[in-house]
Write a protein that holds these residues in place. Structure first.
Motif, mmCIF file in Angstrom:
data_model
loop_
_atom_site.group_PDB
_atom_site.id
_atom_site.type_symbol
_atom_site.label_atom_id
_atom_site.label_comp_id
_atom_site.label_asym_id
_atom_site.label_seq_id
_atom_site.Cartn_x
_atom_site.Cartn_y
_atom_site.Cartn_z
ATOM 1 N N GLN A 38 0.815 -1.219 0.000
ATOM 2 C CA GLN A 38 0.000 0.000 0.000
ATOM 3 C C GLN A 38 0.849 1.270 0.000
ATOM 4 O OE1 GLN A 38 -2.506 -2.074 3.324
ATOM 5 N NE2 GLN A 38 -3.638 -0.225 2.758
ATOM 6 N N CYS B 293 -3.441 12.495 -6.976
ATOM 7 C CA CYS B 293 -4.772 12.393 -6.380
ATOM 8 C C CYS B 293 -5.764 13.315 -7.077
ATOM 9 C CB CYS B 293 -4.702 12.700 -4.893
ATOM 10 S SG CYS B 293 -3.771 11.456 -3.964
ATOM 11 N N PHE C 48 -7.880 12.599 2.206
ATOM 12 C CA PHE C 48 -6.475 12.762 1.806
ATOM 13 C C PHE C 48 -5.797 13.571 2.901
ATOM 14 C CE2 PHE C 48 -3.498 14.598 -1.735
ATOM 15 C CZ PHE C 48 -2.407 14.027 -1.093
ATOM 16 N N CYS D 60 -6.319 9.054 9.276
ATOM 17 C CA CYS D 60 -6.611 7.845 8.503
ATOM 18 C C CYS D 60 -6.670 6.604 9.399
ATOM 19 C CB CYS D 60 -5.563 7.651 7.413
ATOM 20 S SG CYS D 60 -5.634 8.889 6.089
ATOM 21 N N ASN E 71 -12.283 4.779 1.930
ATOM 22 C CA ASN E 71 -10.977 4.921 1.289
ATOM 23 C C ASN E 71 -10.231 6.138 1.813
ATOM 24 O OD1 ASN E 71 -10.840 2.708 -0.774
ATOM 25 N ND2 ASN E 71 -12.771 3.647 -1.412
ATOM 26 N N TRP E 72 -8.917 6.044 1.794
ATOM 27 C CA TRP E 72 -8.081 7.083 2.388
ATOM 28 C C TRP E 72 -6.710 7.119 1.721
ATOM 29 C CZ3 TRP E 72 -3.682 4.845 4.337
ATOM 30 C CH2 TRP E 72 -3.752 3.478 4.631
ATOM 31 N N ILE E 73 -6.050 8.264 1.888
ATOM 32 C CA ILE E 73 -4.683 8.477 1.408
ATOM 33 C C ILE E 73 -3.936 9.239 2.497
ATOM 34 C CG2 ILE E 73 -3.212 9.571 -0.335
ATOM 35 C CD1 ILE E 73 -5.884 9.484 -2.115
ATOM 36 N N TYR E 74 -2.800 8.727 2.887
ATOM 37 C CA TYR E 74 -1.941 9.407 3.867
ATOM 38 C C TYR E 74 -0.608 9.696 3.179
ATOM 39 C CZ TYR E 74 0.998 10.242 7.966
ATOM 40 O OH TYR E 74 1.866 10.790 8.866
ATOM 41 N N GLN E 75 -0.144 10.930 3.275
ATOM 42 C CA GLN E 75 1.061 11.335 2.551
ATOM 43 C C GLN E 75 2.100 11.945 3.490
ATOM 44 O OE1 GLN E 75 1.180 13.220 -1.562
ATOM 45 N NE2 GLN E 75 1.281 15.042 -0.287
ATOM 46 N N LEU F 239 3.303 8.059 -0.287
ATOM 47 C CA LEU F 239 1.921 7.996 0.176
ATOM 48 C C LEU F 239 1.575 6.551 0.501
ATOM 49 C CD1 LEU F 239 -0.160 6.728 -2.147
ATOM 50 C CD2 LEU F 239 0.031 9.016 -3.106
ATOM 51 N N CYS G 116 -2.077 4.264 0.995
ATOM 52 C CA CYS G 116 -3.496 4.417 0.710
ATOM 53 C C CYS G 116 -4.241 3.107 0.923
ATOM 54 C CB CYS G 116 -3.710 4.916 -0.719
ATOM 55 S SG CYS G 116 -3.145 3.781 -1.992
ATOM 56 N N SER G 117 -5.553 3.207 0.973
ATOM 57 C CA SER G 117 -6.389 2.011 1.070
ATOM 58 C C SER G 117 -6.176 1.162 -0.185
ATOM 59 C CB SER G 117 -7.855 2.391 1.237
ATOM 60 O OG SER G 117 -8.262 3.329 0.252
#
Length: 381
Positions: free
Chosen positions: A84, A98, A185, A204, A211-215, A231, A233-234
């Motif tokens: 991921q 994104c 995000f 997150c 759904n998610w995004i971590y950066q 990043l 993400c899910s």
């Protein structure tokens, strides 16, 4: 006749990049960009670089680096696997990818006001329509019609305000995203630069569905010249973001990935990070004391618990662009607050000041100059 994309009218220059172009002038004191202190850069070992690092690599990034980042994310509460993790050519690329994934013309997206101006630059280019997110009441923005598909936030030492969300604010935003099916995000480039107790658990990590995004970024804690970020993400988003990256740059710089992995696996890593935090804490406190001596009659602010910036609310409605031009003429650069807003704000004007780059002598001289200029500035009518 030159025929360009219909998106080109939305393409705007970056105000911060234009300001940074002047800081190379001899004697210029810069409080403008989020530039790390030059003495914060690590000693990079460039000997014995494996030959394979000179070859093309995987779009997702180096397996060892992705595995290390995964372990680091798990340690702060984010449940993920190496599969991921996607290595980026700087975290700015993550914003671009994104936006490509979620934003069409007039797509509503929720975000703070003010917020990171380079993110606004990207979202505007793809035609997004901005919906203001109040972190205290996120359900207000996310309950609008049509549904908000995408929410962009910087909850930890936000740029430009320096604000850090409480645990309650994080829980409420996560709950609102789950209830509305909004993709979260979470942009988190400053979490390592912490100087006071502050809740930093990723939002997150509160999500039980959706759904998610971590950066994150290596620019602030290692070196921005490496142009490397990541990043997580899910799982449902992994194939889409990977293909978008393939179309953008094939893969991120393998030499930078090798050098960052060395730093992440260095036994002295935490010791180095603690020293970095202590150095920035000293700079922050010196900057705060200098602000009190020079700008207290003209502005108010809070001392940030982390990050690299002070966010000043001026006591009069001031033309900060004109103030910037005068400041540059006097050898000082800063960032006006207006570009961080995407809609009307209150009666006051704002400026953002970076405290990490200049030394103490330059801090004192630069803030004294700003104080003198503000004392001469008349209220804008």
């Amino acid at each position: 006749m030159l025929q360009l994309s219909q998106r080109i009218p939305h393409l705007q220059a970056s105000p911060i990049r234009e300001i940074l172009a002047v800081i190379e002038r001899p004697g210029m004191i810069s409080f403008a960009g989020g530039l790390p202190s030059p003495d914060s850069f690590p000693q990079l070992r460039t000997d014995n670089i494996p030959e394979r690092m000179l070859q093309y690599g995987a779009s997702e990034g180096e397996p060892e680096l992705r595995a290390q980042i995964c372990r680091d994310m798990q340690s702060i509460g984010l449940d993920c696997t190496p599969g991921q993790v996607l290595i980026l050519s700087g975290s700015q690329q993550g914003i671009d990818l994104c936006a490509k994934l979620f934003v069409d013309h007039n797509t509503p997206i929720a975000l703070e006001n003010p917020t990171y101006l380079a993110a606004l630059q990207v979202f505007r280019f793809f035609g997004a329509r901005f919906v203001e997110l109040d972190p205290m009441l996120p359900e207000v923005a996310l309950s609008q019609k049509p549904p908000i598909p995408f929410c962009y936030v910087i909850p930890t030492f936000q740029n430009p305000t320096g604000r850090c969300y409480t645990s309650t604010m994080r829980e409420h935003l996560a709950e609102a995203c789950m209830q509305r099916g909004t993709v979260l995000f979470e942009d988190d480039p400053y979490r390592d630069l912490v100087y006071e107790p502050c809740e930093r658990r990723p939002i997150c990590s509160y999500l039980r569905s959706g759904n998610w995004i971590y950066q994150g970024s290596f620019s602030k804690s290692f070196a921005p010249g490496l142009r490397l970020g990541f990043l997580v993400c899910s799982e449902a988003l992994v194939p889409y973001l990977t293909r978008l990256k393939q179309a953008a740059d094939l893969h991120s710089n393998r030499l930078s990935q090798y050098l960052v992995l060395q730093q992440l696996q260095d036994p002295q890593r935490e010791q180095r990070m603690e020293q970095l935090r202590m150095n920035y804490l000293q700079k922050r406190d010196y900057f705060a004391a200098s602000l009190q001596q020079t700008l207290a009659p003209y502005a108010e602010w809070e001392v940030p618990a982390g990050g690299l910036f002070f966010w000043l609310k001026l006591k009069t409605n001031t033309d900060t662009q004109a103030l910037l031009a005068r400041a540059i003429d006097h050898g000082v650069a800063f960032m006006p607050g207006e570009p961080f807003f995407y809609s009307r704000h209150d009666e006051h004007s704002y400026i953002r000041l970076n405290f990490s780059h200049a030394n103490e002598t330059a801090i004192s001289a630069g803030l004294t100059t700003l104080g003198e200029l503000l004392s001469q500035t008349s209220t804008r009518t």
